[in-house]
Design a protein around this motif. Structure first.
Motif, PDB file in Angstrom:
ATOM      1  N   GLY A   1       0.846  -1.185   0.000  1.00 24.73           N
ATOM      2  CA  GLY A   1       0.000   0.000   0.000  1.00 24.73           C
ATOM      3  C   GLY A   1       0.882   1.235   0.000  1.00 24.73           C
ATOM      4  O   GLY A   1       2.100   1.142  -0.167  1.00 24.73           O
ATOM      5  N   VAL A   2       0.298   2.390   0.199  1.00 25.95           N
ATOM      6  CA  VAL A   2       1.046   3.654   0.213  1.00 25.95           C
ATOM      7  C   VAL A   2       0.681   4.425   1.473  1.00 25.95           C
ATOM      8  O   VAL A   2      -0.486   4.471   1.874  1.00 25.95           O
ATOM      9  CB  VAL A   2       0.724   4.511  -1.030  1.00 25.95           C
ATOM     10  N   MET A   3       1.678   5.021   2.098  1.00 26.38           N
ATOM     11  CA  MET A   3       1.439   5.809   3.303  1.00 26.38           C
ATOM     12  C   MET A   3       0.514   6.987   3.023  1.00 26.38           C
ATOM     13  O   MET A   3       0.568   7.600   1.946  1.00 26.38           O
ATOM     14  CB  MET A   3       2.765   6.343   3.862  1.00 26.38           C
ATOM     15  N   SER A   4      -0.306   7.309   4.008  1.00 22.37           N
ATOM     16  CA  SER A   4      -1.138   8.505   3.920  1.00 22.37           C
ATOM     17  C   SER A   4      -0.276   9.736   4.183  1.00 22.37           C
ATOM     18  O   SER A   4       0.871   9.630   4.631  1.00 22.37           O
ATOM     19  CB  SER A   4      -2.261   8.441   4.957  1.00 22.37           C
ATOM     20  N   GLU A   5      -0.838  10.909   3.933  1.00 26.19           N
ATOM     21  CA  GLU A   5      -0.114  12.151   4.197  1.00 26.19           C
ATOM     22  C   GLU A   5       0.267  12.244   5.669  1.00 26.19           C
ATOM     23  O   GLU A   5       1.369  12.668   6.025  1.00 26.19           O
ATOM     24  CB  GLU A   5      -0.969  13.351   3.792  1.00 26.19           C
ATOM     25  N   GLU A   6      -0.631  11.823   6.551  1.00 25.70           N
ATOM     26  CA  GLU A   6      -0.367  11.864   7.983  1.00 25.70           C
ATOM     27  C   GLU A   6       0.782  10.920   8.352  1.00 25.70           C
ATOM     28  O   GLU A   6       1.648  11.262   9.176  1.00 25.70           O
ATOM     29  CB  GLU A   6      -1.620  11.486   8.770  1.00 25.70           C
ATOM     30  N   GLN A   7       0.810   9.723   7.741  1.00 27.37           N
ATOM     31  CA  GLN A   7       1.891   8.781   8.010  1.00 27.37           C
ATOM     32  C   GLN A   7       3.234   9.339   7.541  1.00 27.37           C
ATOM     33  O   GLN A   7       4.247   9.193   8.216  1.00 27.37           O
ATOM     34  CB  GLN A   7       1.607   7.448   7.301  1.00 27.37           C
ATOM     35  N   ARG A   8       3.230   9.949   6.345  1.00 27.41           N
ATOM     36  CA  ARG A   8       4.473  10.522   5.827  1.00 27.41           C
ATOM     37  C   ARG A   8       4.948  11.669   6.715  1.00 27.41           C
ATOM     38  O   ARG A   8       6.153  11.839   6.937  1.00 27.41           O
ATOM     39  CB  ARG A   8       4.278  11.008   4.394  1.00 27.41           C
ATOM     40  N   LYS A   9       4.024  12.458   7.222  1.00 32.84           N
ATOM     41  CA  LYS A   9       4.388  13.565   8.122  1.00 32.84           C
ATOM     42  C   LYS A   9       5.037  13.025   9.388  1.00 32.84           C
ATOM     43  O   LYS A   9       6.055  13.549   9.857  1.00 32.84           O
ATOM     44  CB  LYS A   9       3.133  14.373   8.470  1.00 32.84           C
ATOM     45  N   GLU A  10       4.456  11.961   9.941  1.00 33.70           N
ATOM     46  CA  GLU A  10       5.029  11.343  11.144  1.00 33.70           C
ATOM     47  C   GLU A  10       6.406  10.756  10.854  1.00 33.70           C
ATOM     48  O   GLU A  10       7.317  10.840  11.682  1.00 33.70           O
ATOM     49  CB  GLU A  10       4.092  10.255  11.658  1.00 33.70           C
ATOM     50  N   LEU A  11       6.557  10.149   9.668  1.00 34.28           N
ATOM     51  CA  LEU A  11       7.853   9.569   9.295  1.00 34.28           C
ATOM     52  C   LEU A  11       8.911  10.655   9.170  1.00 34.28           C
ATOM     53  O   LEU A  11      10.027  10.508   9.678  1.00 34.28           O
ATOM     54  CB  LEU A  11       7.721   8.801   7.978  1.00 34.28           C
ATOM     55  N   ARG A  12       8.579  11.759   8.503  1.00 34.60           N
ATOM     56  CA  ARG A  12       9.542  12.851   8.355  1.00 34.60           C
ATOM     57  C   ARG A  12       9.959  13.383   9.714  1.00 34.60           C
ATOM     58  O   ARG A  12      11.139  13.638   9.965  1.00 34.60           O
ATOM     59  CB  ARG A  12       8.932  13.991   7.518  1.00 34.60           C
ATOM     60  N   SER A  13       8.983  13.568  10.606  1.00 34.50           N
ATOM     61  CA  SER A  13       9.291  14.067  11.944  1.00 34.50           C
ATOM     62  C   SER A  13      10.186  13.091  12.697  1.00 34.50           C
ATOM     63  O   SER A  13      11.132  13.494  13.385  1.00 34.50           O
ATOM     64  CB  SER A  13       7.988  14.302  12.714  1.00 34.50           C
ATOM     65  N   GLN A  14       9.903  11.803  12.550  1.00 31.62           N
ATOM     66  CA  GLN A  14      10.705  10.773  13.222  1.00 31.62           C
ATOM     67  C   GLN A  14      12.144  10.779  12.720  1.00 31.62           C
ATOM     68  O   GLN A  14      13.099  10.736  13.501  1.00 31.62           O
ATOM     69  CB  GLN A  14      10.086   9.401  12.992  1.00 31.62           C
ATOM     70  N   LEU A  15      12.321  10.861  11.408  1.00 33.92           N
ATOM     71  CA  LEU A  15      13.659  10.823  10.832  1.00 33.92           C
ATOM     72  C   LEU A  15      14.460  12.077  11.165  1.00 33.92           C
ATOM     73  O   LEU A  15      15.690  12.024  11.261  1.00 33.92           O
ATOM     74  CB  LEU A  15      13.574  10.651   9.310  1.00 33.92           C
ATOM     75  N   ARG A  16      13.768  13.190  11.338  1.00 32.95           N
ATOM     76  CA  ARG A  16      14.461  14.440  11.672  1.00 32.95           C
ATOM     77  C   ARG A  16      14.599  14.635  13.175  1.00 32.95           C
ATOM     78  O   ARG A  16      14.985  15.696  13.633  1.00 32.95           O
ATOM     79  CB  ARG A  16      13.699  15.631  11.070  1.00 32.95           C
ATOM     80  N   GLY A  17      14.267  13.614  13.924  1.00 30.30           N
ATOM     81  CA  GLY A  17      14.392  13.702  15.372  1.00 30.30           C
ATOM     82  C   GLY A  17      13.441  14.685  15.999  1.00 30.30           C
ATOM     83  O   GLY A  17      13.746  15.287  17.035  1.00 30.30           O
ATOM     84  N   GLY A  18      12.282  14.883  15.380  1.00 32.78           N
ATOM     85  CA  GLY A  18      11.287  15.802  15.924  1.00 32.78           C
ATOM     86  C   GLY A  18      11.422  17.220  15.416  1.00 32.78           C
ATOM     87  O   GLY A  18      10.563  18.064  15.691  1.00 32.78           O
ATOM     88  N   ALA A  19      12.499  17.515  14.666  1.00 29.39           N
ATOM     89  CA  ALA A  19      12.684  18.874  14.146  1.00 29.39           C
ATOM     90  C   ALA A  19      11.653  19.155  13.061  1.00 29.39           C
ATOM     91  O   ALA A  19      11.422  18.342  12.176  1.00 29.39           O
ATOM     92  CB  ALA A  19      14.092  19.036  13.574  1.00 29.39           C
ATOM     93  N   ALA A  20      11.038  20.329  13.122  1.00 30.51           N
ATOM     94  CA  ALA A  20       9.980  20.665  12.175  1.00 30.51           C
ATOM     95  C   ALA A  20      10.539  21.063  10.815  1.00 30.51           C
ATOM     96  O   ALA A  20       9.970  20.750   9.782  1.00 30.51           O
ATOM     97  CB  ALA A  20       9.123  21.799  12.740  1.00 30.51           C
ATOM     98  N   GLU A  21      11.658  21.773  10.800  1.00 25.02           N
ATOM     99  CA  GLU A  21      12.224  22.275   9.556  1.00 25.02           C
ATOM    100  C   GLU A  21      13.535  21.567   9.238  1.00 25.02           C
ATOM    101  O   GLU A  21      14.249  21.132  10.134  1.00 25.02           O
ATOM    102  CB  GLU A  21      12.476  23.788   9.670  1.00 25.02           C
ATOM    103  N   PRO A  22      13.859  21.463   7.940  1.00 21.59           N
ATOM    104  CA  PRO A  22      15.131  20.841   7.564  1.00 21.59           C
ATOM    105  C   PRO A  22      16.307  21.613   8.158  1.00 21.59           C
ATOM    106  O   PRO A  22      16.305  22.835   8.191  1.00 21.59           O
ATOM    107  CB  PRO A  22      15.127  20.949   6.033  1.00 21.59           C
ATOM    108  N   GLU A  23      17.289  20.907   8.613  1.00 23.51           N
ATOM    109  CA  GLU A  23      18.503  21.534   9.116  1.00 23.51           C
ATOM    110  C   GLU A  23      19.684  20.657   8.749  1.00 23.51           C
ATOM    111  O   GLU A  23      19.528  19.468   8.468  1.00 23.51           O
ATOM    112  CB  GLU A  23      18.422  21.727  10.630  1.00 23.51           C
ATOM    113  N   ILE A  24      20.854  21.243   8.733  1.00 25.39           N
ATOM    114  CA  ILE A  24      22.055  20.491   8.372  1.00 25.39           C
ATOM    115  C   ILE A  24      22.595  19.820   9.633  1.00 25.39           C
ATOM    116  O   ILE A  24      23.130  20.499  10.517  1.00 25.39           O
ATOM    117  CB  ILE A  24      23.116  21.420   7.749  1.00 25.39           C
ATOM    118  N   PRO A  25      22.446  18.514   9.755  1.00 26.70           N
ATOM    119  CA  PRO A  25      22.844  17.849  10.998  1.00 26.70           C
ATOM    120  C   PRO A  25      24.342  17.902  11.258  1.00 26.70           C
ATOM    121  O   PRO A  25      24.780  17.885  12.405  1.00 26.70           O
ATOM    122  CB  PRO A  25      22.372  16.404  10.785  1.00 26.70           C
ATOM    123  N   PHE A  26      25.139  17.975  10.187  1.00 24.61           N
ATOM    124  CA  PHE A  26      26.597  17.922  10.345  1.00 24.61           C
ATOM    125  C   PHE A  26      27.197  19.243  10.822  1.00 24.61           C
ATOM    126  O   PHE A  26      28.376  19.312  11.145  1.00 24.61           O
ATOM    127  CB  PHE A  26      27.252  17.512   9.020  1.00 24.61           C
TER     128      PHE A  26
END
Length: 377
Positions: free
Chosen positions: A81-106
């Motif tokens: 199947g395919v993730m819903s918009e809400e699932q993708r939003k949760e995934l992005r937040s999880q991968l960014r460690g809860g950060a709302a906006e993109p940031e350069i981790p290095f």
């Protein structure tokens, strides 16, 4: 033989990693459902990040293999199947460690990722070949490695690393392809084949910023940046965005190439980066009788090492001399770095030694948070 339990199936699925994110699909909430029939037939529902996920077949096979290994399983079907918009939003937040906006981790003070900007004074000295092989060698030694092909005009890392698939995009997050255990991103993955990239300074800066902030790199031990030759916009942008990055200079033995390579290293004086060393490529061609034919002369790497050391005020070692070998060129053309394809070759051994020297260097404290606070007395 009785059918396995749902819990037993889910436990097996923790062993299945997403090929791009490199985390268990259970942890990423990609497992939608698990159904086990009395006759032992198992149906696993998996939600992909995007409908056109290029690694759909890989995930299907990995899930099937993992579940089939359980005792009592009579068959496995994977329902995609395919993730819903809400699932993708949760995934992005999880991968960014809860950060709302993109940031350069290095660029964070607490980052433990070693960032090496691999540069040269002029083109054609084998900088991309050195980058690809160092990355593959480090990954083979068990490190988590990423390569950013920042040579916007002359990108060649995808070819040398054997990357053919496009990156997967989850809304504004990019998941880089993985080759030989290395995460790879390049402008070449986003442009039509054979078309040149015609960009100027601001666009180059923005592209580099996106590759650093919008790409999900994960927890890397080492990030290698293959820079364009010279001291132009990209080199300056790297210094601004990654103040803790260090410079590795690639040259050939030729005096003319060495003189230009020195200028590529001296930029560290203005950008306040550290030059970790010099790699001399195409050092010699070994003859059948064991003698060495120095096609491009000799001493260029040592000269760059000494000159940079004098001008920068600290030791800049010559880390390695890589010989000319047909297998090195052939390996790059077929997308399998020579350190993996022909590990016993002289060039592979020289490159592997450089990689191990870089990863075993003591880390400096410059730019890093010490986790302490002053106390008034």
């Amino acid at each position: 033989m009785s059918a396995p339990t749902v819990d037993a199936v889910r436990t097996e699925l923790t062993k299945v990693l997403d090929p791009e994110i490199r985390r268990p699909i259970t942890e990423l909430n990609m497992v939608r459902s698990v159904d086990v029939a009395e006759d032992g037939k198992v149906v696993v529902g998996v939600d992909l990040t995007t409908a056109g996920c290029p690694l759909k077949d890989t995930i299907t096979k990995d899930v099937t293999d993992a579940v089939s290994a359980l005792s009592g399983v009579a068959g496995v079907r994977v329902d995609m199947g395919v993730m819903s918009e809400e699932q993708r939003k949760e995934l992005r937040s999880q991968l960014r460690g809860g950060a709302a906006e993109p940031e350069i981790p290095f660029s964070k003070p607490g980052s433990l990722t070693r960032v090496y900007a691999i540069t040269s004074g002029k083109g054609g000295v084998g900088k991309s070949s050195v980058t690809a092989n160092l990355a593959a060698a480090m990954a083979a030694d068990g490190l988590k490695v990423g390569v950013l092909d920042a040579d916007i005009y002359g990108f060649s890392v995808p070819r040398m690393m054997g990357v053919e698939q496009k990156p997967t995009q989850v809304d504004d997050m990019i998941l880089p392809p993985v080759a030989h255990g290395v995460k790879v991103i390049s402008i070449g993955m986003f442009t039509p084949h054979g078309r040149p990239v015609v960009w100027r300074g601001p666009m180059l800066h923005r592209a580099l910023q996106q590759f650093l902030a919008d790409v999900f790199w994960g927890d890397l031990d080492v990030l290698l940046l293959d820079l364009p030759p010279g001291t132009g916009d990209i080199a300056i942008s790297v210094a601004q965005m990654l103040p803790g990055s260090e410079i590795l200079v690639v040259t050939t033995p030729q005096v003319a190439a060495a003189e230009v390579a020195e200028r590529a290293g001296i930029i560290a004086e203005q950008t306040r980066q550290h030059v970790v060393g010099v790699v001399e490529n195409m050092s010699f061609l070994e003859q059948p009788d064991g003698s060495r034919l120095e096609i491009f002369g000799s001493g260029g790497g040592q000269r760059v090492s000494e000159q940079l050391g004098q001008k920068l005020g600290y030791e800049v070692p010559l880390l390695g001399q890589v010989p000319i070998e047909v297998v090195l060129r052939e390996a790059g053309d077929v997308g399998e770095p020579v350190v993996l394809r022909e590990p016993a070759s002289a060039s592979a051994q020289a490159l592997r030694e450089v990689g191990r020297t870089l990863t075993h260097r003591a880390r400096g404290l410059s730019g890093r948070s010490l986790g302490i606070s002053p106390v008034a007395r």
